[in-house]
Structure formats: C-alpha cells, structure tokens
Design a protein around this motif. Sequence first.
Motif, PDB file in Angstrom:
ATOM      1  N   GLN A 335       0.838  -1.208   0.000  1.00 14.45           N
ATOM      2  CA  GLN A 335       0.000   0.000   0.000  1.00 14.45           C
ATOM      3  C   GLN A 335       0.868   1.252   0.000  1.00 14.45           C
ATOM      4  OE1 GLN A 335      -3.656  -0.103   0.429  1.00 14.45           O
ATOM      5  NE2 GLN A 335      -3.406   1.969  -0.345  1.00 14.45           N
ATOM      6  N   GLY A 336       0.626   2.170  -0.969  1.00 14.75           N
ATOM      7  CA  GLY A 336       1.349   3.437  -1.040  1.00 14.75           C
ATOM      8  C   GLY A 336       2.607   3.406  -1.883  1.00 14.75           C
ATOM      9  N   ASP A 337       2.992   2.211  -2.369  1.00 13.52           N
ATOM     10  CA  ASP A 337       4.180   2.126  -3.239  1.00 13.52           C
ATOM     11  C   ASP A 337       3.931   2.852  -4.558  1.00 13.52           C
ATOM     12  OD1 ASP A 337       5.777   0.675  -1.548  1.00 13.52           O
ATOM     13  OD2 ASP A 337       5.370  -1.279  -2.469  1.00 13.52           O
ATOM     14  N   ILE A 462       0.535  15.807 -14.174  1.00 18.21           N
ATOM     15  CA  ILE A 462       0.323  14.437 -13.711  1.00 18.21           C
ATOM     16  C   ILE A 462       1.230  14.137 -12.519  1.00 18.21           C
ATOM     17  CG2 ILE A 462       0.552  12.002 -14.375  1.00 18.21           C
ATOM     18  CD1 ILE A 462      -0.230  12.987 -17.273  1.00 18.21           C
ATOM     19  N   GLU A 463       2.467  14.626 -12.567  1.00 10.96           N
ATOM     20  CA  GLU A 463       3.373  14.463 -11.428  1.00 10.96           C
ATOM     21  C   GLU A 463       2.772  15.087 -10.165  1.00 10.96           C
ATOM     22  OE1 GLU A 463       7.213  16.049 -12.243  1.00 10.96           O
ATOM     23  OE2 GLU A 463       7.663  14.598 -13.817  1.00 10.96           O
ATOM     24  N   GLU A 464       2.281  16.319 -10.286  1.00 11.70           N
ATOM     25  CA  GLU A 464       1.708  17.011  -9.123  1.00 11.70           C
ATOM     26  C   GLU A 464       0.519  16.238  -8.565  1.00 11.70           C
ATOM     27  OE1 GLU A 464       0.868  20.836 -10.762  1.00 11.70           O
ATOM     28  OE2 GLU A 464       2.925  21.592 -10.486  1.00 11.70           O
ATOM     29  N   LEU A 465      -0.294  15.663  -9.464  1.00 11.09           N
ATOM     30  CA  LEU A 465      -1.432  14.852  -9.046  1.00 11.09           C
ATOM     31  C   LEU A 465      -0.983  13.646  -8.224  1.00 11.09           C
ATOM     32  CD1 LEU A 465      -4.530  13.819  -9.628  1.00 11.09           C
ATOM     33  CD2 LEU A 465      -3.384  12.442 -11.351  1.00 11.09           C
ATOM     34  N   LEU A 466       0.000  12.897  -8.739  1.00 12.30           N
ATOM     35  CA  LEU A 466       0.446  11.674  -8.064  1.00 12.30           C
ATOM     36  C   LEU A 466       1.104  11.984  -6.725  1.00 12.30           C
ATOM     37  CD1 LEU A 466       1.870   9.686 -11.126  1.00 12.30           C
ATOM     38  CD2 LEU A 466      -0.356   9.413 -10.010  1.00 12.30           C
ATOM     39  N   LEU A 467       1.809  13.105  -6.646  1.00 13.52           N
ATOM     40  CA  LEU A 467       2.448  13.481  -5.385  1.00 13.52           C
ATOM     41  C   LEU A 467       1.425  13.955  -4.356  1.00 13.52           C
ATOM     42  CD1 LEU A 467       5.620  15.305  -6.761  1.00 13.52           C
ATOM     43  CD2 LEU A 467       5.530  13.063  -5.651  1.00 13.52           C
ATOM     44  N   PHE A 482      10.459  12.189 -14.643  1.00 11.75           N
ATOM     45  CA  PHE A 482       9.221  11.657 -14.067  1.00 11.75           C
ATOM     46  C   PHE A 482       9.546  10.563 -13.052  1.00 11.75           C
ATOM     47  CE2 PHE A 482       5.539   8.834 -13.990  1.00 11.75           C
ATOM     48  CZ  PHE A 482       4.485   9.722 -13.863  1.00 11.75           C
ATOM     49  N   ASN A 483      10.419   9.643 -13.431  1.00 12.94           N
ATOM     50  CA  ASN A 483      10.788   8.550 -12.527  1.00 12.94           C
ATOM     51  C   ASN A 483      11.412   9.089 -11.237  1.00 12.94           C
ATOM     52  OD1 ASN A 483       9.872   6.697 -14.358  1.00 12.94           O
ATOM     53  ND2 ASN A 483      11.876   6.051 -15.062  1.00 12.94           N
ATOM     54  N   GLU A 484      12.333  10.049 -11.396  1.00 14.80           N
ATOM     55  CA  GLU A 484      13.010  10.593 -10.214  1.00 14.80           C
ATOM     56  C   GLU A 484      12.046  11.324  -9.295  1.00 14.80           C
ATOM     57  OE1 GLU A 484      16.088  12.989 -11.860  1.00 14.80           O
ATOM     58  OE2 GLU A 484      17.412  11.288 -12.318  1.00 14.80           O
ATOM     59  N   ASN A 485      11.043  11.978  -9.872  1.00 20.03           N
ATOM     60  CA  ASN A 485      10.097  12.752  -9.063  1.00 20.03           C
ATOM     61  C   ASN A 485       9.019  11.883  -8.416  1.00 20.03           C
ATOM     62  OD1 ASN A 485      11.380  15.171  -9.688  1.00 20.03           O
ATOM     63  ND2 ASN A 485      10.088  15.566 -11.466  1.00 20.03           N
ATOM     64  N   ILE A 486       8.679  10.745  -9.026  1.00 22.62           N
ATOM     65  CA  ILE A 486       7.513   9.976  -8.598  1.00 22.62           C
ATOM     66  C   ILE A 486       7.868   8.695  -7.864  1.00 22.62           C
ATOM     67  CG2 ILE A 486       5.512   8.669  -9.422  1.00 22.62           C
ATOM     68  CD1 ILE A 486       5.231  11.755  -9.451  1.00 22.62           C
ATOM     69  N   ALA A 487       8.853   7.952  -8.349  1.00 22.68           N
ATOM     70  CA  ALA A 487       9.069   6.582  -7.843  1.00 22.68           C
ATOM     71  C   ALA A 487       9.552   6.566  -6.393  1.00 22.68           C
ATOM     72  CB  ALA A 487      10.060   5.850  -8.738  1.00 22.68           C
ATOM     73  N   THR A 488       8.967   5.668  -5.601  1.00 23.20           N
ATOM     74  CA  THR A 488       9.476   5.386  -4.258  1.00 23.20           C
ATOM     75  C   THR A 488      10.279   4.081  -4.242  1.00 23.20           C
ATOM     76  OG1 THR A 488       7.446   4.182  -3.654  1.00 23.20           O
ATOM     77  CG2 THR A 488       7.531   6.542  -3.165  1.00 23.20           C
ATOM     78  N   LYS A 489      10.168   3.328  -5.337  1.00 21.82           N
ATOM     79  CA  LYS A 489      10.866   2.037  -5.435  1.00 21.82           C
ATOM     80  C   LYS A 489      11.144   1.738  -6.909  1.00 21.82           C
ATOM     81  CE  LYS A 489       9.093  -1.280  -2.938  1.00 21.82           C
ATOM     82  NZ  LYS A 489       8.192  -2.413  -2.526  1.00 21.82           N
ATOM     83  N   TYR A 490      12.305   1.191  -7.198  1.00 23.12           N
ATOM     84  CA  TYR A 490      12.680   0.791  -8.554  1.00 23.12           C
ATOM     85  C   TYR A 490      12.840  -0.716  -8.615  1.00 23.12           C
ATOM     86  CZ  TYR A 490      13.776   5.707  -9.570  1.00 23.12           C
ATOM     87  OH  TYR A 490      13.708   7.065  -9.750  1.00 23.12           O
ATOM     88  N   ILE A 491      12.256  -1.344  -9.654  1.00 23.75           N
ATOM     89  CA  ILE A 491      12.428  -2.766  -9.900  1.00 23.75           C
ATOM     90  C   ILE A 491      13.074  -2.930 -11.259  1.00 23.75           C
ATOM     91  CG2 ILE A 491      11.318  -5.008 -10.147  1.00 23.75           C
ATOM     92  CD1 ILE A 491      11.136  -3.831  -7.329  1.00 23.75           C
ATOM     93  N   GLN A 492      14.252  -3.516 -11.301  1.00 27.30           N
ATOM     94  CA  GLN A 492      14.982  -3.719 -12.552  1.00 27.30           C
ATOM     95  C   GLN A 492      14.646  -5.087 -13.126  1.00 27.30           C
ATOM     96  OE1 GLN A 492      17.022  -1.260 -13.793  1.00 27.30           O
ATOM     97  NE2 GLN A 492      17.240  -2.432 -15.686  1.00 27.30           N
TER      98      GLN A 492
END
Length: 493
Positions: A335-337, A462-467, A482-492
Amino acid sequence: MSLIKVANLTFAYEGSYDNIFEQVSFQIDTDWKLGFIGRNGRGKTTFLHLLQGKYAYSGSISTSVGFEYFPYQVANQASNTIDVLESICPDFLQWELLRELNLLDVAEDVLYRPFNTLSDGERTKVLLAALFLKENSFLLIDEPTNHLDMHARKLVSDYLKSKQGFILVSHDRAFLDNCIDHILSINKTNIEIQKGNFSSWWLNKERQDNFELAENRRLKKDIRRLTHAARLVSGWSDKVEKTKTSGRKMSGIKPDKGYIGHKAAKMMARAKNIENRQQAAIAEKAKLLKNIESADKLKMSPLQYHTGRLAELANISIYYHDRTACTGVSFTIEQGDRIALCGKNGAGKSSILKLICGDQIDYTGSFRKGSRLKISYVAQDTSFLRGNLTDYAAAVGINETLFMTNLRKLDFPRVQFEKDISTFSGGQKKKVLIAKSLSEQAHLYIWDEPLNYIDVLSRIQIEELLLEYRPTILFVEHDQAFNENIATKYIQV
C-alpha cells in the motif's frame, strides 16, 4: 550560418474557424539546437510541415536552406536496412554511415537484416543516422524518444548534443536539457524563443507567471476599489440632481438650479473619470495572464486496500511460444508504493504488467494477488481507441462528466469532444486513457508508458497529481525526470 525568417505567419486547417497560428513572426539561426515545446494540439508538427511547404499559409517563411523531416516513412519494411537507407540517402558514403552508427551504438550487421526485424530503438537510431548524412539541410526531428528505453534516450541525446542545426520536438525534460541550446515554445497566445535549455526556460516561465499573477491580484484590487468609488459618486450625483425639484421646494425656497446642476455635472464628470480609469485597469489586466497555463488541478480517487500487501511476485519467468520475455522477477506491491518497473525494451516489463492485470500469460514462479483488488490500467497501445468519447465512457463504465472534466484539465480542446477518437493525435489518445484511469476508483493503478506523446506541461500536471494523492501505482516510463520525481521504489527487469 543563415537565418530562417518567419513573418506574419497565419494558418488554419481547411474547414476550421480557428487559426492555429495568427500573425506569428520570429527568426531562427540555422546553427542553433532548438528544443520545440508546447501543449498537445498547439501546432508543433503542423509548424514543421509548414516549413516544408506542405500546406498553404499566409505570411512568409524565407530561408536559404532545405529541410529534412524525421521520422522518415519506410514504404517497404521487409527490405534490408541498407536498402532502406539507400532509398532515403542515395549518395551516402559507407564510412560516414558507419561513423554515425558507431556514435549511436548500432552494430554494422543491422544493415543486412530486414528493417521490420529491428527493434523500435534500432529503427530510430538507423533513421537518425540517415538524417545526419544529409548535407546543407536544417533538420526537423519530431519526437524521436517515443518507445526508446532510458539507456537509448541518453545515448541519442548525447548524439544530438554533438550536432547542430535542428529543431527537436521532445517532451522529455532530461533529454532536452542535455542536447539543446535554445527553446522554441508555442504558448497560449504567441511563439517565443529563449536561449538555454528546458530547465532555464521553465525557471523563467515560473518567474514570469508569478509576476503576472501578482500584477493580476493588484489590478483586481484596483478594479474593485474603482468600481465601488464609481457607484458612490454616481449615487451622490443622482441625489444632488434630485434636489432641483424635490425637498427644497417643500420649504417654499426656490432651489438654485444652476448651482445644483453645476455640482451634479462635476460629480458626473468625476464618476466618468473613475469609470475610464476602471476600464483602463481592465484593459491592462487583459494583457496579463496571456501565457499562464491555468488548467485546474487534476483529481483522482484511489482506494485503500484492506491489507498492506496488494500483490507478490516470486521468481517469475514469462514465456511466449518463440521466446522468453523475462526470468527471475521478484517484488511485492505494498500500500502506497509508487514502483517504477525499469529495463531495456523487450525485457518483459509490459508482460509483467499484463500478468498482474489478469491476462492469460504463460509463466513459472509464484504470483499472488489480493482478493477483490481493483486495478486501473493504462495500456501502452492506443490503436484500439475509436468512436466518440461519450460511447467510450459508457463502454468502460466511468462517469462521463468526470471523464470530460479530466480531459479539459489536461488542456483538451472542446472541439475534439465531437470527433472520432481514432482521428486524435498520439498525445490526445494517451490523455483519453489517463483521463479514464483518473475517473476510476482503484486500489492499484498500472500504467504502461503513459507519457508517450504527452506534452511537458501535462507531464508536470500528472506528477503534481500523483504526489498529492499518493496512489499505489506500478508504472513503466522512460522519462528520467518523471521517474526521479515519482518513484518510491525501482524494480529492474
């Protein structure tokens, strides 16, 4: 060095009442590396076509250079790549082509493979190499980053950084910042050119917007004060005028009509003066806010899931009949990821998203998904979209008013509402899918390359919305910022 001079350019498509460009004038140095930005539908691609003489227009475009447009249309995609390049640039020298391919990290053997067997990234790089073999041409490069993974975008951006003499349409901020030295922006009311990259342009725009908003507040205050004063003076004038024939007659004293008339006239003149000042303030206010993108904030309705964990993948491998899409993928969605699923094109990212969404996909490993989990999905592909927006909203079971409101907030022109979705631009089709997703209540949002073709300003929205709403979201996106501003977790992958 030479100049491209645009003077009093006016253009509208046949049958349209609205001009896309009206009395536009500016000039471009052909040595510049220009980033071309603006909202979807503002006319970026149209302007590139006007430069090539594809449409009739009023005004003038004068230059001593020719134009080359990217992407090239490849008629016979079954041909070997070397034959495709020869059809585009018949007089190229082999060593020059190999030099360009080397700069783009493309192996020589792709030249002898059918063009339709190349990946999207390989096709983009090969056609860019052909573009830069053209001599004495000013290059018009229209959205080369779509479908390029992050590694390929960095490589192509570095390649363009070493070149000069082009207009580049791109919505990727990091890509633009790395390779341009001027910005050409289509605003709400004009076209302007600034020296610098996207970040410097954005900083200047924020400063200008803040100045205009402050001036707007000041003028609104002045207008309220002047309106109130005009009403008071007008009221006093009426009262004085009435004394010519009222109260003082009752006392038996004949009023001095000349004096009273003179006093009333002075008050009327004062009221008129205040009114003129009010109108001048309104006219001054109208000049402000001309280029402020004043769209309302987007909204969404994410749901809280009844447990903390929404899904879990352990050692997942996905197979198709002729290949393996991915192997050994493991991660959980809590939840929240806000999870960015990363990897090169063809690594199986979209397959993982489809597996979670419930598509029938062959896989091994362990996949568990929460019961009654509501998912909102934005597909990478938009080719299935057709029909009108009202019917589409009904078909996917969303509130039409909310859906249309979301589209308007994404700067979607009202005139598009009556058209068939299949005629929309690539960016407008993506906005349809995003507006649909925002209109859905979901525990988990799964977005597959949602920003392809979407303009920079909408990306920031869209970034402002998600944040602000912080939904649980799993996404694939190659926009570094976008990734740097939004992601809390990265999966490679």
